[in-house]
Design a protein around this motif. Structure first.
Motif, PDB file in Angstrom:
ATOM      1  N   GLN A 121       0.861  -1.196   0.000  1.00  0.00           N
ATOM      2  CA  GLN A 121       0.000   0.000   0.000  1.00  0.00           C
ATOM      3  C   GLN A 121       0.890   1.236   0.000  1.00  0.00           C
ATOM      4  O   GLN A 121       1.029   1.933   0.994  1.00  0.00           O
ATOM      5  N   THR A 122       1.439   1.528  -1.163  1.00  0.00           N
ATOM      6  CA  THR A 122       2.402   2.621  -1.276  1.00  0.00           C
ATOM      7  C   THR A 122       2.516   3.031  -2.745  1.00  0.00           C
ATOM      8  O   THR A 122       1.915   2.415  -3.628  1.00  0.00           O
ATOM      9  N   TYR A 123       3.293   4.065  -2.983  1.00  0.00           N
ATOM     10  CA  TYR A 123       3.547   4.491  -4.359  1.00  0.00           C
ATOM     11  C   TYR A 123       4.640   3.627  -4.956  1.00  0.00           C
ATOM     12  O   TYR A 123       5.517   3.118  -4.256  1.00  0.00           O
ATOM     13  N   ARG A 124       4.615   3.454  -6.276  1.00  0.00           N
ATOM     14  CA  ARG A 124       5.658   2.660  -6.913  1.00  0.00           C
ATOM     15  C   ARG A 124       5.664   2.897  -8.429  1.00  0.00           C
ATOM     16  O   ARG A 124       4.664   3.310  -9.023  1.00  0.00           O
ATOM     17  N   LEU A 125       6.828   2.617  -9.013  1.00  0.00           N
ATOM     18  CA  LEU A 125       6.929   2.491 -10.460  1.00  0.00           C
ATOM     19  C   LEU A 125       6.356   1.128 -10.822  1.00  0.00           C
ATOM     20  O   LEU A 125       6.861   0.094 -10.392  1.00  0.00           O
ATOM     21  N   THR A 126       5.297   1.126 -11.611  1.00  0.00           N
ATOM     22  CA  THR A 126       4.579  -0.113 -11.920  1.00  0.00           C
ATOM     23  C   THR A 126       5.008  -0.701 -13.252  1.00  0.00           C
ATOM     24  O   THR A 126       5.152  -1.920 -13.389  1.00  0.00           O
TER      25      THR A 126
END
Length: 448
Positions: A121-126
């Motif tokens: 549950q976080t930001y990421r490069l997907t």
């Protein structure tokens, strides 16, 4: 090109087919004119927000309500326009997930009822991929930071639903493979061959790295030192569209091979019950899952209509007794455009059966005994159902109220519980906002 979230409009994210051509905004504002100019230069901006509320007024371990959400933003760069590199594109996607998982916190079930929860549950490069089509689009390859389930064993039908038992893939894969799911990207790619418009075959290879899904990682660690193996999926399919078929259909068969190590569901390192001895589980290496999936239109109000009733379903199975689940069955109905004038609305129903293996059941039984409970046996069939109505409120807002029911929640998150978890009734609400549509930007679908 890519049939995953990275290249789709908001309608396709919710399971509705959309045209594969650019839709330039007419009579544009200054912002939409900026978007038009970018699109003409080969750059397409996109983004979505998906929110999912779920509450269990009865059943589970306790009653509560939880919310989970996901935002993704990105761009597709048409490298043919930008650099004269033929039919190619770069896909770039960032995402952020937030909120809580009702299934884990209150129901006690391993399969969630909010499909946007998970993957940290976080930001990421997907996603950061190169997508290239050659030989008049008969061959396409995609390589970079991506995920296997976006391209294999997938369907635009599944994410019309909020339950994670079917959106976005069979929940058996979560039990019997160490796959990295969207929004977690790993090194990998696929090659797709289309000898005819209706036939295709594809094979992929993907890194297996469970650490990439941790909340402390954000998708920017490109090293491979923590990889635990690799996953090789293969798929063959037959598909039609309204251009070639009055009743479009998709049929596909495939398999996933997972090379990594995994725990035996029951036996410990001395070949006794791990639940009773407390010793580490025995290890196995290499496992395979196979699947067959279909969807087909079966009724429409008149011969010229492109709305009507579809049936979909399939089976997924593990091939070894040491895998957690034996098989997974799913089936459902989706009515696209149930009434004239509501062509983008849907009515959906899906039911799934995740069948756990004998070793998994024996482990739960012995776990209860070790915790002081009785040696009762968990029913091996976890049945999950959802019925919903998808309403396209505006071009940028879609709302999907839904009712879900879980028969025999699986207890796997808390195997030491002394008794079965009660069957669970869930009230849900899913909504999706298309950011280009909201801000009047042009839309495009890169799906070949």
């Amino acid at each position: 090109m890519r049939a995953a979230l990275g290249g789709l409009t908001m309608a396709a994210v919710m399971g509705l087919a959309s045209p594969a051509s650019a839709q330039v905004v007419q009579n544009p504002t200054a912002l939409s004119q900026f978007g038009n100019d970018l699109l003409n230069d080969g750059i397409f901006l996109r983004g979505h927000y998906v929110g999912e509320f779920a509450a269990n007024p009865s059943g589970g371990n306790s009653q509560s309500a939880r919310y989970a959400g996901q935002v993704d933003i990105g761009a597709d760069f048409d490298m043919g326009k930008i650099a004269g590199l033929g039919n190619s594109a770069i896909h770039l996607t960032f995402s952020d997930r937030h909120g809580q998982n009702l299934a884990a916190t209150n129901i006690g079930n391993s399969v969630s009822v909010q499909e946007v929860y998970g993957g940290g549950q976080t930001y990421r490069l997907t996603e950061l991929t190169w997508d290239q089509a050659i030989l008049d689009d008969h061959v396409e390859f995609l390589v970079g930071r991506t995920d296997a389930p976006g391209d294999f064993a997938a369907s635009s039908f599944y994410c019309n639903f909020q339950t994670n038992s079917t959106c976005g893939n069979s929940s058996l894969f979560g039990q019997d493979n160490s796959l990295n799911y969207f929004p977690v990207g790993v090194w990998g790619g696929r090659v797709t061959v289309k000898p005819t418009p209706n036939l295709y075959g594809q094979i992929g290879a993907y890194e297996q790295d469970p650490s990439q899904g941790a909340e402390s990682t954000h998708g920017f660690d490109f090293g491979v030192d923590r990889a635990t193996g690799y996953v090789i999926p293969v798929e063959f399919g037959y598909q039609t569209t309204f251009a070639s078929d009055a009743y479009p259909r998709h049929y596909k068969v495939g398999a996933f091979y997972d090379s990594g190590d995994y725990n035996d569901p029951f036996f410990d390192v001395t070949h006794n019950s791990a639940a009773l001895t407390g010793l580490a589980h025995a290890q196995h290496s290499g496992r395979t899952s196979v699947y067959g999936l279909f969807d087909q239109m079966i009724w429409k109000p008149d011969a010229a209509a492109q709305r009507g009733l579809y049936v979909f379903g399939g089976v997924t199975a593990g091939t070894d007794s040491a895998q957690t689940a034996d098989f997974f069955l799913q089936g459902g109905l989706l009515d696209k455009g149930p009434w004239a004038g509501r062509e983008n609305d849907t009515i959906g129903f899906v039911v799934t059966d995740l069948h756990f293996g004998n070793r998994s059941q024996a482990f739960l039984r012995d776990s209860r005994v070790a915790a002081g409970g009785s040696a009762t046996t968990q029913n091996p069939n976890e049945v999950m159902m959802e019925v919903n109505y998808g309403a396209q409120i505006t071009p940028w807002l879609r709302v999907v109220p839904n009712l879900q029911y879980i028969v025999n929640p699986d207890n796997l998150p808390e195997p030491s519980q002394r008794s079965n978890i009660p069957d669970t009734f869930v009230v849900g609400l899913k909504f999706a906002i298309g950011l280009p549509e909201l801000f009047g930007l042009p839309t495009k679908n890169y799906n070949h």
